[in-house]
Design a protein around this motif. Structure first.
Motif, PDB file in Angstrom:
ATOM      1  N   GLU A 112       0.829  -1.214   0.000  1.00  0.00           N
ATOM      2  CA  GLU A 112       0.000   0.000   0.000  1.00  0.00           C
ATOM      3  C   GLU A 112       0.858   1.257   0.000  1.00  0.00           C
ATOM      4  O   GLU A 112       0.413   2.310  -0.436  1.00  0.00           O
ATOM      5  CB  GLU A 112      -0.935  -0.005   1.206  1.00  0.00           C
ATOM      6  N   SER A 113       2.094   1.147   0.479  1.00  0.00           N
ATOM      7  CA  SER A 113       3.007   2.290   0.537  1.00  0.00           C
ATOM      8  C   SER A 113       3.832   2.446  -0.738  1.00  0.00           C
ATOM      9  O   SER A 113       4.656   3.349  -0.830  1.00  0.00           O
ATOM     10  CB  SER A 113       3.944   2.145   1.742  1.00  0.00           C
ATOM     11  N   GLY A 114       3.646   1.538  -1.698  1.00  0.00           N
ATOM     12  CA  GLY A 114       4.311   1.668  -2.981  1.00  0.00           C
ATOM     13  C   GLY A 114       5.583   0.868  -3.149  1.00  0.00           C
ATOM     14  O   GLY A 114       6.315   1.077  -4.129  1.00  0.00           O
ATOM     15  N   CYS A 115       5.879  -0.047  -2.239  1.00  0.00           N
ATOM     16  CA  CYS A 115       7.080  -0.876  -2.407  1.00  0.00           C
ATOM     17  C   CYS A 115       6.948  -1.725  -3.667  1.00  0.00           C
ATOM     18  O   CYS A 115       5.869  -2.190  -4.009  1.00  0.00           O
ATOM     19  CB  CYS A 115       7.283  -1.789  -1.188  1.00  0.00           C
ATOM     20  N   GLU A 116       8.076  -1.906  -4.322  1.00  0.00           N
ATOM     21  CA  GLU A 116       8.130  -2.736  -5.526  1.00  0.00           C
ATOM     22  C   GLU A 116       8.549  -4.159  -5.211  1.00  0.00           C
ATOM     23  O   GLU A 116       8.332  -5.075  -6.013  1.00  0.00           O
ATOM     24  CB  GLU A 116       9.117  -2.127  -6.528  1.00  0.00           C
ATOM     25  N   GLU A 117       9.190  -4.343  -4.049  1.00  0.00           N
ATOM     26  CA  GLU A 117       9.657  -5.661  -3.650  1.00  0.00           C
ATOM     27  C   GLU A 117       9.884  -5.678  -2.142  1.00  0.00           C
ATOM     28  O   GLU A 117       9.928  -4.630  -1.499  1.00  0.00           O
ATOM     29  CB  GLU A 117      10.948  -6.040  -4.381  1.00  0.00           C
ATOM     30  N   VAL A 118      10.046  -6.896  -1.619  1.00  0.00           N
ATOM     31  CA  VAL A 118      10.384  -7.093  -0.203  1.00  0.00           C
ATOM     32  C   VAL A 118      11.538  -8.083  -0.167  1.00  0.00           C
ATOM     33  O   VAL A 118      11.534  -9.075  -0.897  1.00  0.00           O
ATOM     34  CB  VAL A 118       9.196  -7.662   0.601  1.00  0.00           C
ATOM     35  N   THR A 119      12.527  -7.801   0.683  1.00  0.00           N
ATOM     36  CA  THR A 119      13.659  -8.710   0.824  1.00  0.00           C
ATOM     37  C   THR A 119      13.881  -9.055   2.290  1.00  0.00           C
ATOM     38  O   THR A 119      13.358  -8.392   3.195  1.00  0.00           O
ATOM     39  CB  THR A 119      14.968  -8.109   0.266  1.00  0.00           C
ATOM     40  N   LEU A 120      14.671 -10.081   2.498  1.00  0.00           N
ATOM     41  CA  LEU A 120      15.097 -10.495   3.835  1.00  0.00           C
ATOM     42  C   LEU A 120      16.217 -11.492   3.684  1.00  0.00           C
ATOM     43  O   LEU A 120      16.486 -11.972   2.580  1.00  0.00           O
ATOM     44  CB  LEU A 120      13.936 -11.128   4.611  1.00  0.00           C
ATOM     45  N   GLU A 121      16.878 -11.810   4.791  1.00  0.00           N
ATOM     46  CA  GLU A 121      17.843 -12.891   4.817  1.00  0.00           C
ATOM     47  C   GLU A 121      17.348 -13.937   5.801  1.00  0.00           C
ATOM     48  O   GLU A 121      16.784 -13.604   6.832  1.00  0.00           O
ATOM     49  CB  GLU A 121      19.235 -12.406   5.263  1.00  0.00           C
ATOM     50  N   ARG A 156      19.365 -14.725   0.570  1.00  0.00           N
ATOM     51  CA  ARG A 156      18.604 -13.491   0.425  1.00  0.00           C
ATOM     52  C   ARG A 156      17.348 -13.886  -0.331  1.00  0.00           C
ATOM     53  O   ARG A 156      17.398 -14.454  -1.419  1.00  0.00           O
ATOM     54  CB  ARG A 156      19.377 -12.441  -0.344  1.00  0.00           C
ATOM     55  N   LEU A 157      16.222 -13.622   0.283  1.00  0.00           N
ATOM     56  CA  LEU A 157      14.932 -13.945  -0.308  1.00  0.00           C
ATOM     57  C   LEU A 157      14.281 -12.670  -0.793  1.00  0.00           C
ATOM     58  O   LEU A 157      14.435 -11.607  -0.186  1.00  0.00           O
ATOM     59  CB  LEU A 157      14.031 -14.642   0.720  1.00  0.00           C
ATOM     60  N   LYS A 158      13.548 -12.776  -1.899  1.00  0.00           N
ATOM     61  CA  LYS A 158      12.948 -11.595  -2.511  1.00  0.00           C
ATOM     62  C   LYS A 158      11.530 -11.909  -2.973  1.00  0.00           C
ATOM     63  O   LYS A 158      11.281 -12.960  -3.566  1.00  0.00           O
ATOM     64  CB  LYS A 158      13.815 -11.176  -3.698  1.00  0.00           C
ATOM     65  N   LEU A 159      10.633 -10.994  -2.681  1.00  0.00           N
ATOM     66  CA  LEU A 159       9.255 -11.052  -3.164  1.00  0.00           C
ATOM     67  C   LEU A 159       9.049  -9.855  -4.071  1.00  0.00           C
ATOM     68  O   LEU A 159       9.180  -8.706  -3.634  1.00  0.00           O
ATOM     69  CB  LEU A 159       8.267 -11.003  -1.997  1.00  0.00           C
ATOM     70  N   LEU A 160       8.785 -10.123  -5.338  1.00  0.00           N
ATOM     71  CA  LEU A 160       8.566  -9.047  -6.309  1.00  0.00           C
ATOM     72  C   LEU A 160       7.079  -8.825  -6.471  1.00  0.00           C
ATOM     73  O   LEU A 160       6.322  -9.777  -6.656  1.00  0.00           O
ATOM     74  CB  LEU A 160       9.187  -9.424  -7.659  1.00  0.00           C
ATOM     75  N   PHE A 161       6.667  -7.577  -6.388  1.00  0.00           N
ATOM     76  CA  PHE A 161       5.260  -7.248  -6.596  1.00  0.00           C
ATOM     77  C   PHE A 161       5.023  -7.040  -8.083  1.00  0.00           C
ATOM     78  O   PHE A 161       5.865  -6.450  -8.775  1.00  0.00           O
ATOM     79  CB  PHE A 161       4.869  -5.981  -5.834  1.00  0.00           C
TER      80      PHE A 161
END
Length: 180
Positions: A112-121, A156-161
């Motif tokens: 909702e805030s406009g992120c294009e992706e989320v990452t984490l380790e 490193r894990l990534k979720l792409l919107f």
């Protein structure tokens, strides 16, 4: 109750709250210090919860804090990115959807805030975390050798919107209106 023995409860008994201020900080710190391999200073916790309180959530069962997620978001290499810094659910409460709910709440705010992706380790040995994030659509983007202080590698894990499809018909119509 501790030591991995599952706790019996109904999912309706779990209460989820957004970070509510300084009184929640010791609860988050205790959970993370107890369950994660990395040591964090109070300054690290404050960095996340003071700048992005809307991205931190806690789970309670009968008044006891049993889970938390701590995140941030911001620009990173020309991408507006969310980042999951810490996720903990006490062992007796795992496998019941609490971590999924905590992470999903944070991801929703990030989207909702406009992120294009989320990452984490995540530690390569943390099968539960890797399975959880896999179910949520995260991919393994990179292996980070000896990433943690304990010498364990991380993924490193990534979720792409999905990006919105461009509406060329609307653009052409709008251009036509400008010419008229």
């Amino acid at each position: 109750m501790e030591g991995g023995v599952k706790v019996e409860f109904d999912s309706s008994e779990i209460e989820y709250l957004s970070y509510g201020g300084e009184h929640h900080l010791p609860l988050i710190m205790e959970l993370v210090d107890q369950e994660l391999s990395e040591p964090y200073s109070i300054f690290t916790y404050r960095y996340f919860v003071y700048l992005w309180p809307n991205l931190s959530f806690l789970a309670f069962h009968k008044g006891k804090c049993i889970g938390t997620v701590v995140c941030k978001m911001g620009d990173h290499r020309h991408t507006f990115r969310g980042y999951i810094a810490m996720l903990v659910v006490l062992s007796p409460y795992r496998g019941r959807g609490i971590a999924t709910e905590l992470v999903s709440r944070s991801i929703k705010v990030m989207m909702e805030s406009g992120c294009e992706e989320v990452t984490l380790e995540a530690e390569v040995t943390n099968k539960g975390a890797l399975a959880l994030y896999g179910r949520l659509g995260f991919i393994r983007a990179k292996r980070l050798f000896r990433y943690y202080l304990n010498g364990v590698d991380a993924f490193r894990l990534k979720l792409l919107f999905p990006r919105p499809e461009p509406d060329f018909d609307a653009a052409v119509a709008a251009a036509g209106d400008e010419e008229a």
